[in-house]
Design an enzyme around this catalytic site. Structure first.
Site, PDB file in Angstrom:
ATOM      1  N   GLN A  33       1.002  -1.699  -0.074  1.00 30.17           N
ATOM      2  CA  GLN A  33       0.419  -0.151   0.328  1.00 30.17           C
ATOM      3  C   GLN A  33       1.038   0.909   0.246  1.00 30.17           C
ATOM      4  O   GLN A  33       2.028   1.001   0.112  1.00 30.17           O
ATOM      5  CB  GLN A  33      -1.002   0.441   1.208  1.00 30.17           C
ATOM      6  CG  GLN A  33       0.212  -0.219   2.619  1.00 30.17           C
ATOM      7  CD  GLN A  33      -0.698  -1.103   3.383  1.00 30.17           C
ATOM      8  OE1 GLN A  33      -2.044  -0.708   3.428  1.00 30.17           O
ATOM      9  NE2 GLN A  33      -0.640  -2.001   4.048  1.00 30.17           N
ATOM     10  N   ASP A  88       1.025   0.507  13.545  1.00 30.98           N
ATOM     11  CA  ASP A  88       1.177   0.896  13.864  1.00 30.98           C
ATOM     12  C   ASP A  88       1.858   0.873  15.610  1.00 30.98           C
ATOM     13  O   ASP A  88       2.639   1.856  15.913  1.00 30.98           O
ATOM     14  CB  ASP A  88       0.554   2.125  13.886  1.00 30.98           C
ATOM     15  CG  ASP A  88      -0.934   1.586  14.728  1.00 30.98           C
ATOM     16  OD1 ASP A  88      -0.930   1.576  16.156  1.00 30.98           O
ATOM     17  OD2 ASP A  88      -1.898   1.920  14.241  1.00 30.98           O
ATOM     18  N   GLU A 108       1.082  -8.690  11.162  1.00 29.87           N
ATOM     19  CA  GLU A 108       0.866  -7.653  10.550  1.00 29.87           C
ATOM     20  C   GLU A 108       1.116  -8.321   9.065  1.00 29.87           C
ATOM     21  O   GLU A 108       2.253  -8.497   8.793  1.00 29.87           O
ATOM     22  CB  GLU A 108       1.770  -6.485  11.007  1.00 29.87           C
ATOM     23  CG  GLU A 108       2.041  -5.445  10.005  1.00 29.87           C
ATOM     24  CD  GLU A 108       0.596  -4.770   9.167  1.00 29.87           C
ATOM     25  OE1 GLU A 108       0.334  -4.347   8.654  1.00 29.87           O
ATOM     26  OE2 GLU A 108      -0.182  -4.006  10.292  1.00 29.87           O
ATOM     27  N   ASP A 140      -0.757 -12.437   6.303  1.00 27.80           N
ATOM     28  CA  ASP A 140      -1.735 -12.283   5.763  1.00 27.80           C
ATOM     29  C   ASP A 140      -2.315 -13.002   7.192  1.00 27.80           C
ATOM     30  O   ASP A 140      -2.552 -14.099   6.890  1.00 27.80           O
ATOM     31  CB  ASP A 140      -2.423 -12.549   4.648  1.00 27.80           C
ATOM     32  CG  ASP A 140      -3.923 -12.635   4.496  1.00 27.80           C
ATOM     33  OD1 ASP A 140      -4.946 -13.541   4.830  1.00 27.80           O
ATOM     34  OD2 ASP A 140      -4.016 -11.622   3.648  1.00 27.80           O
ATOM     35  N   ASP A 158      -7.169  -4.897  14.526  1.00 31.18           N
ATOM     36  CA  ASP A 158      -6.976  -3.900  14.232  1.00 31.18           C
ATOM     37  C   ASP A 158      -6.957  -3.243  12.882  1.00 31.18           C
ATOM     38  O   ASP A 158      -5.610  -3.351  11.962  1.00 31.18           O
ATOM     39  CB  ASP A 158      -6.029  -3.052  14.941  1.00 31.18           C
ATOM     40  CG  ASP A 158      -5.850  -2.322  14.906  1.00 31.18           C
ATOM     41  OD1 ASP A 158      -6.171  -1.161  14.375  1.00 31.18           O
ATOM     42  OD2 ASP A 158      -4.458  -1.338  15.167  1.00 31.18           O
ATOM     43  N   CYS A 159      -7.981  -3.385  11.534  1.00 30.84           N
ATOM     44  CA  CYS A 159      -7.980  -3.533  10.492  1.00 30.84           C
ATOM     45  C   CYS A 159      -7.931  -2.099  10.050  1.00 30.84           C
ATOM     46  O   CYS A 159      -8.274  -0.981  10.062  1.00 30.84           O
ATOM     47  CB  CYS A 159      -8.877  -4.667   9.873  1.00 30.84           C
ATOM     48  SG  CYS A 159     -10.509  -4.382  10.694  1.00 30.84           S
ATOM     49  N   THR A 160      -7.176  -1.860   8.897  1.00 28.52           N
ATOM     50  CA  THR A 160      -8.029  -0.618   7.937  1.00 28.52           C
ATOM     51  C   THR A 160      -9.265  -0.598   7.082  1.00 28.52           C
ATOM     52  O   THR A 160     -10.106  -2.557   7.910  1.00 28.52           O
ATOM     53  CB  THR A 160      -6.624  -0.664   6.834  1.00 28.52           C
ATOM     54  OG1 THR A 160      -7.352  -2.029   6.198  1.00 28.52           O
ATOM     55  CG2 THR A 160      -5.160   0.136   6.817  1.00 28.52           C
ATOM     56  N   ASP A 161     -10.350   0.034   6.169  1.00 30.09           N
ATOM     57  CA  ASP A 161     -11.258   0.105   6.223  1.00 30.09           C
ATOM     58  C   ASP A 161     -11.461  -0.803   5.151  1.00 30.09           C
ATOM     59  O   ASP A 161     -10.342  -1.460   4.833  1.00 30.09           O
ATOM     60  CB  ASP A 161     -11.532   0.608   5.151  1.00 30.09           C
ATOM     61  CG  ASP A 161     -11.589   2.375   6.928  1.00 30.09           C
ATOM     62  OD1 ASP A 161     -13.062   2.326   7.203  1.00 30.09           O
ATOM     63  OD2 ASP A 161     -11.340   3.286   7.041  1.00 30.09           O
ATOM     64  N   PRO A 165      -5.791  -4.193   1.305  1.00 32.85           N
ATOM     65  CA  PRO A 165      -5.050  -4.849   2.177  1.00 32.85           C
ATOM     66  C   PRO A 165      -6.553  -5.895   3.382  1.00 32.85           C
ATOM     67  O   PRO A 165      -6.065  -6.808   3.764  1.00 32.85           O
ATOM     68  CB  PRO A 165      -4.097  -4.897   2.659  1.00 32.85           C
ATOM     69  CG  PRO A 165      -3.248  -3.638   1.236  1.00 32.85           C
ATOM     70  CD  PRO A 165      -4.774  -3.220   1.557  1.00 32.85           C
TER      71      PRO A 165
END
Length: 284
Positions: A33, A88, A108, A140, A158-161, A165
């Site tokens: 990303q 993070d 991660e 993954d 704690d994922c992204t939208d 990914p």
């Protein structure tokens, strides 16, 4: 005086928010990303992935405290914790504050996020990557929970939208794998977006989680960086008593842990499960 460069978030097609850039600290396309970390006078250091803000120094504590301490103090005896995402280091930092936790596995997908955040957002992890209880796995998340044979008391996604990914972390395959990876009485929580603007995301997660768990709901917190109202956190377990722990019991656990927080407290914990009627109507 020259005008500052502006960075525009691209999460929503019809509207959004912008941030002035005082200084770009890092900008590179990782293996998965586009990652940028920049300085902003109001919010400190800001990290975005693929055009979507993930975290800021000024208000990250709200997100990380609520996604960590609510499940861990509700469980009350978590020894083994799995974090999916969270490169993070903020969730890891908060989990490490719990002395009763004996082992932490963090999965991660993007090693670059871990590396660059350790360098440019060091206060997020605050040394937690050096905690001897941690096993860091670059993989993954869906593959990990599908193949792993370990069992955990609490799983924090704690994922992204659900774009890029992060999309697979909102799927039946992931939720089924998490359910299989939990010990009896275990608990799964996940970031689930700003429900006023991402209502379909909440409805879809609720529908899919109900296939894997018998007790599914959301809890919430107001986080200024995430534009549009309250952020919802998915909550899933097979033990309905975990979301009904008495406030005095939570207070006793909180005091015994020795943890002090800037946002979380037992009263906020209890109140966070009260959801706005528009979300309840949508889920019904």
């Amino acid at each position: 005086m020259s005008r500052k460069e502006m960075w525009h978030e691209t999460l929503h097609a019809s509207f959004g928010q912008y941030f002035s850039i005082d200084q770009v600290l890092f900008h590179e396309k990782t293996a998965h990303q586009d990652l940028i970390i920049f300085e902003n006078a109001a919010l400190g250091r800001v990290m975005a992935l693929d055009g979507v803000v993930q975290t800021t120094e000024r208000d990250e504590f709200i997100y990380h405290e609520m996604l960590t301490h609510v499940p861990l103090l509700a469980h009350g005896a978590a020894k083994r914790v799995l974090i999916v995402g969270g490169g993070d280091g903020g969730i890891l930092r908060e989990v490490c504050r719990h002395p009763e936790v004996e082992h932490i596995t963090m999965v991660e997908i993007d090693a670059g996020v871990v590396s660059f955040c350790r360098q440019y957002l060091p206060n997020h992890s605050a040394g937690a990557y050096d905690d001897p209880r941690l096993t860091l796995v670059i993989a993954d998340g869906v593959d990990f929970v599908s193949q792993n044979r370990d069992r955990f008391d609490v799983i924090i996604s704690d994922c992204t939208d659900p774009i890029g990914p992060g999309e697979s972390l909102f799927s039946s395959a992931f939720y089924d794998g998490c359910a299989r990876s939990l010990n009896p009485g275990g608990l799964f929580v996940a970031q689930n977006g700003v429900c006023f603007l991402q209502q379909d995301e909440a409805i879809n997660s609720h529908r899919l989680l109900n296939r894997s768990f018998s007790d599914v709901t959301f809890y919430q917190a107001a986080i200024p960086t995430y534009y549009g109202g309250i952020m919802t956190f998915a909550w899933a377990s097979n033990d309905p008593t975990l979301r009904l722990v008495a406030q005095d019991t939570l207070a006793a656990r909180y005091h015994a842990s020795g943890i002090t927080c800037r946002y979380y407290n037992p009263a906020v914990h209890t109140g966070s499960f009260a959801l706005p009627q528009y979300l309840l109507n949508a889920l019904a």
